[in-house]
Design a protein around this motif. Structure first.
Motif, PDB file in Angstrom:
ATOM      1  N   UNK A 106      -5.668   3.488  -5.735  1.00 20.73           N
ATOM      2  CA  UNK A 106      -4.626   4.219  -5.510  1.00 20.73           C
ATOM      3  C   UNK A 106      -3.458   4.142  -6.534  1.00 20.73           C
ATOM      4  N   UNK A 107      -3.463   2.944  -7.250  1.00 24.21           N
ATOM      5  CA  UNK A 107      -2.561   2.996  -8.399  1.00 24.21           C
ATOM      6  C   UNK A 107      -2.925   3.825  -9.294  1.00 24.21           C
ATOM      7  N   UNK A 131       0.957  -1.134   0.082  1.00 25.75           N
ATOM      8  CA  UNK A 131       0.077   0.044   0.120  1.00 25.75           C
ATOM      9  C   UNK A 131       0.887   1.218  -0.018  1.00 25.75           C
ATOM     10  N   UNK A 137      -6.996  -0.354  -3.789  1.00 23.26           N
ATOM     11  CA  UNK A 137      -5.326  -0.512  -4.269  1.00 23.26           C
ATOM     12  C   UNK A 137      -5.644  -0.101  -5.716  1.00 23.26           C
ATOM     13  N   UNK A 175       2.182   1.849  -3.597  1.00 23.61           N
ATOM     14  CA  UNK A 175       1.039   2.210  -4.617  1.00 23.61           C
ATOM     15  C   UNK A 175       0.558   3.687  -4.296  1.00 23.61           C
ATOM     16  N   UNK A 176       0.730   4.134  -3.067  1.00 23.14           N
ATOM     17  CA  UNK A 176       0.292   5.367  -2.616  1.00 23.14           C
ATOM     18  C   UNK A 176       1.419   6.542  -2.757  1.00 23.14           C
ATOM     19  N   UNK A 185      -9.962  -3.595   0.378  1.00 24.69           N
ATOM     20  CA  UNK A 185      -8.407  -3.598  -0.070  1.00 24.69           C
ATOM     21  C   UNK A 185      -8.327  -3.581  -1.650  1.00 24.69           C
TER      22      UNK A 185
END
Lengths: 308, 366
Positions: free
Chosen positions: B109-110, A29, B106, A32-33, B102
């Protein structure tokens, strides 16, 4: 409540598989952030480590949040890093002298902030740590400690670095004596006397630095008291060397991925070597009356060393 | 209405937040409210809406209560079905991620991170043209001034330099081309259309065509607005990387922002090739210049200004080849300037009694 003499007052119940599940997801995480998740990652790791750490009959509880750490970071970024970067950038455009002046002022600020952060880190962690529903904290914001830190650290280095152990012990004591848990203030009486000889030897023979570092940590923690509790730290020089060697092997053997286990290993190391003697009177252990912002998002209150 | 909890594996403990005493209690729910029953005492009433999740382990879930510092209700064992819907939601990764799940989070976020990276990396390219030329000019004046009196100036030399500039650019009024009395094999384009050819470059050039190629290259940087892009990139990098980590930031910053980057250098090269061709100046001199650079870096790297010029420019042999390729055997090339004019430029610094020497100048040494 009296302490069982055979068993340490501190017990660690964690296991690395459970920690790995948290740490690996955290790593992904965070990647990717673009790094922003790290505040929440830190929080999750602490929640786990605290909840697996038992003191006498009850485990600790970490109630700090990722949002708090993030806000602390944003404050530092906007109050200091961004203005300073801009100032420095334009100073380099104007002339090298202006850039030099800005740079030196920036370094002085950093020096001050490091001292402030060393204190704030302890205060933040104590105020977010609960045991039996009771937390720690302090009403002292630490702004003066930042100045003391600059002065004493400088004094410690001046006579060929000889007064370093003195400065370290003094600053440690000052920090802890501002802090409390429940209604009780911490007392700290670490003295440089017991480490000074080893420190001198480290000038002559370098490996004594490790002996000094290990002894220093024992001295610092051995000097801590909280009401009728006395603390002790038992890690020897060889314990430390063992810890570091295995750290290095794990990190190398996993091509770096093992880095995510280092916080776990070090926490476990500290807890396994931490002892407490004395007694805790639960009836008299009442809630801390130290200042605490409603949702723990008080401005500078939140910045952790990770943010600097 | 009272709800009796009978499961023997289910237990509830309570800290009231006032003292550290642990209380074994039972929950008595009345609609949205509840009491905690401890032997003969009754704590409450409390409202489920004011409860929030604090922590969970394998066996326990702990809740806090709004405005009561340290108030805890810890449930162990299987939670009775009747109680479940009344309890607040737990938290695992953080509230946003928990809401989305999640996997979805994700992906989101990507996507966001990729967009941020693209916008951030291209920002200097689309921001630079927005910045008014007047701002860039005044920035250039503050930055450079008269360069500490190091501009070389003789009437003949300046006239020859202006002629060379005119032949390479159709609209040279906003350019300020100077020969600078510093012994470096280098040339730079700075904000505000300022182009500096260093004395070392002039002296080591074997022909005026070589200087023309380098000047065309620097004009290319100005016309493509690489200068402002470079400044913005440097500013942005020092902000972004400085915000994360001072050390890594410093290293990356210099690595990434050094000069304008290879793409910009290629653009400047093609600009140079085009304007030279339009001016009927042979590219062979410039090709020779890059071969010289390539030879020198292959042999030894003692000359620091050489390596700094090299580090951000495309490989010299590759660049030499590009200039060679643009050579047209059927074309009737003329020298960029007459040998008298070239001589005037070459001797400009020597013949200028007022010019300051380059020693001790450290603006570009950082």
């Amino acid at each position: 409540m009296t302490e069982d003499t055979k068993k340490s007052a501190f017990q660690f119940h964690g296991n690395w598989v459970d920690f790995a599940k948290i740490a690996l997801v955290n790593l992904l995480l965070t990647i990717i952030t673009l790094g922003f998740y790290r505040f929440w990652a830190t929080t999750r790791e602490r929640e786990y480590l605290w909840s697996q750490t038992q003191f006498i009959d009850e485990r600790f509880e970490w109630v700090g949040t990722g949002k708090e750490l993030f806000i602390g970071f944003i404050i530092i970024a906007f109050l200091f890093l961004i203005p300073f970067s801009l100032l420095y950038f334009f100073a380099t455009i104007i002339n090298p002298l202006a850039a030099g002046i800005v740079y030196i002022i920036g370094l002085l600020f950093v020096f001050y902030f490091v001292g402030l952060a060393k204190y704030r880190m302890l205060r933040y962690r104590l105020s977010r740590t609960y045991w039996h529903g009771i937390r720690g904290g302090s009403d002292d914001k630490g702004f003066r400690f930042g100045l003391t830190y600059m002065i004493k650290t400088t004094l410690g280095f001046l006579p060929l670095g000889l007064a370093n152990p003195w400065a370290t012990c003094e600053l440690w004591n000052e920090r802890w004596e501002k802090l409390s848990f429940g209604p009780n203030d911490f007392q700290s009486h670490a003295s440089y006397n017991s480490v000074f000889g080893t420190y001198l030897l480290s000038y002559i023979f370098f490996p004594f630095t490790w002996v000094y570092q290990a002894r220093l940590r024992r001295t610092l923690i051995d000097g801590l008291r909280l009401e009728k509790l006395e603390f002790a730290f038992t890690a020897s020089t060889f314990d430390w060397i063992g810890l570091i060697i295995v750290d290095v092997l794990i990190v190398l053997g996993t091509l770096g991925i093992g880095l995510i286990f280092i916080p776990y290993r070090h926490w476990q190391f500290y807890i396994n070597h931490l002892e407490a003697y004395g007694e805790v009177n639960l009836d008299a252990l009442t809630q801390s009356q130290t200042a605490k912002e409603k949702h723990g998002e008080g401005l500078l209150d939140a910045f952790d060393v990770g943010a600097i | 209405m009272a709800n009796d909890i009978v499961d023997p594996f289910f237990s509830v403990s309570h800290f009231d937040g006032k003292t550290a005493v642990r209380r074994k209690v039972e929950i008595q729910t009345i609609g949205q409210n509840f009491f905690l029953l401890e032997n003969e005492r009754r704590h409450g009433p409390y409202t489920f809406d004011y409860m929030h999740f604090v922590s969970k382990t394998k066996d326990n879930i702990s809740y806090g209560y709004e405005d009561i510092d340290g108030w805890r209700l810890t449930l162990s064992g299987p939670i009775p079905e009747g109680l479940k819907p009344l309890l607040p939601a737990t938290r695992t990764y953080g509230s946003w991620i928990d809401k989305l799940g999640l996997g979805k989070a994700s992906v989101a976020f990507i996507a966001v991170s990729a967009a941020v990276l693209v916008v951030g990396m291209t920002a200097p390219q689309w921001l630079a043209p927005i910045i008014p030329q007047s701002v860039e000019n005044s920035l250039g004046d503050t930055l450079v001034g008269d360069f500490g009196g190091r501009f070389c100036n003789t009437p003949d030399g300046k006239a020859a330099l202006a002629k060379l500039t005119n032949s390479l650019d159709g609209n040279p009024d906003d350019l300020q081309v100077e020969v600078v009395n510093i012994d470096m094999l280098n040339a730079v384009a700075l904000p505000g259309g300022k182009i500096f050819l260093f004395e070392g470059l002039i002296q080591q050039a074997e022909s005026v065509d070589e200087v023309a190629g380098v000047l065309g290259h620097e004009i290319g940087h100005v016309r493509e607005r690489h200068v402002m892009q470079g400044l913005l990139r440097q500013l942005g990098l020092s902000l972004v990387l400085g915000g994360l980590n001072e050390n890594v930031g410093g290293v990356l910053n210099s690595a990434l922002s050094n000069s304008y980057g290879r793409d910009a250098e290629r653009e400047a090269d093609s600009h140079s090739i085009r304007v030279m061709s339009e001016a009927n100046i042979s590219p062979i001199g410039t090709k020779g210049f890059f071969e010289k650079l390539a030879d020198m870096t292959n042999e030894d790297n003692d000359i620091s200004e050489m390596t700094s010029y090299m580090s951000s420019h495309p490989l010299s042999t590759e660049r030499a080849a590009a200039f060679q390729k643009s050579f047209d055997a059927n074309k009737d090339y003329k020298p960029a300037l007459s040998s008298a004019e070239w001589g005037a430029i070459k001797s400009m610094c020597k013949n200028d009694p007022d010019v300051k020497s380059g020693f001790g100048f450290d603006l570009f040494d950082e």
